[in-house]
Design a protein around this motif. Structure first.
Motif, PDB file in Angstrom:
ATOM      1  N   ARG A 174      12.223   2.979  -3.024  1.00 47.32           N
ATOM      2  CA  ARG A 174      13.293   2.009  -3.270  1.00 47.32           C
ATOM      3  C   ARG A 174      13.584   1.205  -2.013  1.00 47.32           C
ATOM      4  N   ASN A 175      13.640   1.886  -0.851  1.00 50.02           N
ATOM      5  CA  ASN A 175      13.890   1.183   0.405  1.00 50.02           C
ATOM      6  C   ASN A 175      12.778   0.189   0.723  1.00 50.02           C
ATOM      7  N   LEU A 176      11.532   0.582   0.506  1.00 52.40           N
ATOM      8  CA  LEU A 176      10.420  -0.338   0.750  1.00 52.40           C
ATOM      9  C   LEU A 176      10.465  -1.525  -0.206  1.00 52.40           C
ATOM     10  N   LEU A 177      10.810  -1.273  -1.460  1.00 49.71           N
ATOM     11  CA  LEU A 177      10.917  -2.369  -2.420  1.00 49.71           C
ATOM     12  C   LEU A 177      12.038  -3.330  -2.028  1.00 49.71           C
ATOM     13  N   ASN A 178      13.161  -2.796  -1.568  1.00 45.78           N
ATOM     14  CA  ASN A 178      14.259  -3.657  -1.116  1.00 45.78           C
ATOM     15  C   ASN A 178      13.836  -4.489   0.093  1.00 45.78           C
ATOM     16  N   TYR A 179      13.112  -3.872   1.021  1.00 51.58           N
ATOM     17  CA  TYR A 179      12.615  -4.591   2.189  1.00 51.58           C
ATOM     18  C   TYR A 179      11.693  -5.725   1.774  1.00 51.58           C
ATOM     19  N   ALA A 203       0.828  -1.207   0.000  1.00 47.62           N
ATOM     20  CA  ALA A 203       0.000   0.000   0.000  1.00 47.62           C
ATOM     21  C   ALA A 203       0.861   1.256   0.000  1.00 47.62           C
ATOM     22  N   GLN A 204       1.945   1.241   0.774  1.00 45.02           N
ATOM     23  CA  GLN A 204       2.828   2.399   0.821  1.00 45.02           C
ATOM     24  C   GLN A 204       3.555   2.601  -0.504  1.00 45.02           C
ATOM     25  N   ILE A 205       4.000   1.518  -1.117  1.00 44.30           N
ATOM     26  CA  ILE A 205       4.672   1.610  -2.413  1.00 44.30           C
ATOM     27  C   ILE A 205       3.721   2.161  -3.460  1.00 44.30           C
ATOM     28  N   ALA A 206       2.475   1.705  -3.438  1.00 43.55           N
ATOM     29  CA  ALA A 206       1.485   2.202  -4.399  1.00 43.55           C
ATOM     30  C   ALA A 206       1.212   3.691  -4.185  1.00 43.55           C
ATOM     31  N   LEU A 207       1.112   4.117  -2.931  1.00 39.27           N
ATOM     32  CA  LEU A 207       0.885   5.529  -2.642  1.00 39.27           C
ATOM     33  C   LEU A 207       2.076   6.374  -3.089  1.00 39.27           C
ATOM     34  N   PHE A 208       3.289   5.908  -2.796  1.00 40.07           N
ATOM     35  CA  PHE A 208       4.483   6.631  -3.246  1.00 40.07           C
ATOM     36  C   PHE A 208       4.541   6.707  -4.762  1.00 40.07           C
ATOM     37  N   SER A 209       4.167   5.634  -5.438  1.00 39.20           N
ATOM     38  CA  SER A 209       4.196   5.624  -6.901  1.00 39.20           C
ATOM     39  C   SER A 209       3.215   6.631  -7.476  1.00 39.20           C
TER      40      SER A 209
END
Length: 89
Positions: free
Chosen positions: A64-69, A27-33
Motif C-alpha cells: 500500500r505504501n509503495l502504491l501511494n508513493y 517490481a517490488q509491488i509485483a513481488l509483494f503481490s
C-alpha cells in the motif's frame, strides 16, 4: 522453497525494466503481490497460523505504501501496474 531465484527474476523481468531491476516500485509491488497471494492461499488451509497472518498484514501495508508513493510520483505508472496486476475491482 516457493520463491526461488528464477521466479524472482521472472517477476522482475515482467514488471521491472530488466531481470536485475529489483528497486523499481513496479517490481517490488509485483513481488509483494505474488507473496500476498501465496500467503493468502496458505492461510485458507491454516486458519490459526497467526504469525503468517501478521506477516501478510505487514506485506499488504508495504505494498500500500509503495502504491501511494507511485501514485504521488507518476499516476500513469500507478494505473499501469494496478491494471497489470488486477489490484482494483
Amino acid at each position: 522453497m516457493y520463491l526461488d531465484k528464477e521466479k524472482k527474476q521472472e517477476i522482475f523481468g515482467q514488471y521491472g525494466k530488466s531481470n536485475t531491476d529489483t528497486g523499481s516500485p513496479e517490481a517490488q509491488i509485483a513481488l509483494f503481490s505474488y507473496r500476498i497471494t501465496r500467503l493468502t492461499e496458505h492461510l485458507k488451509e491454516n486458519r490459526k497460523d497467526y504469525s503468517t497472518e501478521r506477516a501478510l498484514t505487514q506485506l499488504v501495508g508495504k505494498r500500500r505504501n509503495l502504491l501511494n508513493y507511485l501514485k504521488s510520483k507518476d499516476i500513469e505508472r500507478y494505473r499501469a501496474i494496478v491494471k497489470a496486476l488486477g489490484l482494483r475491482k
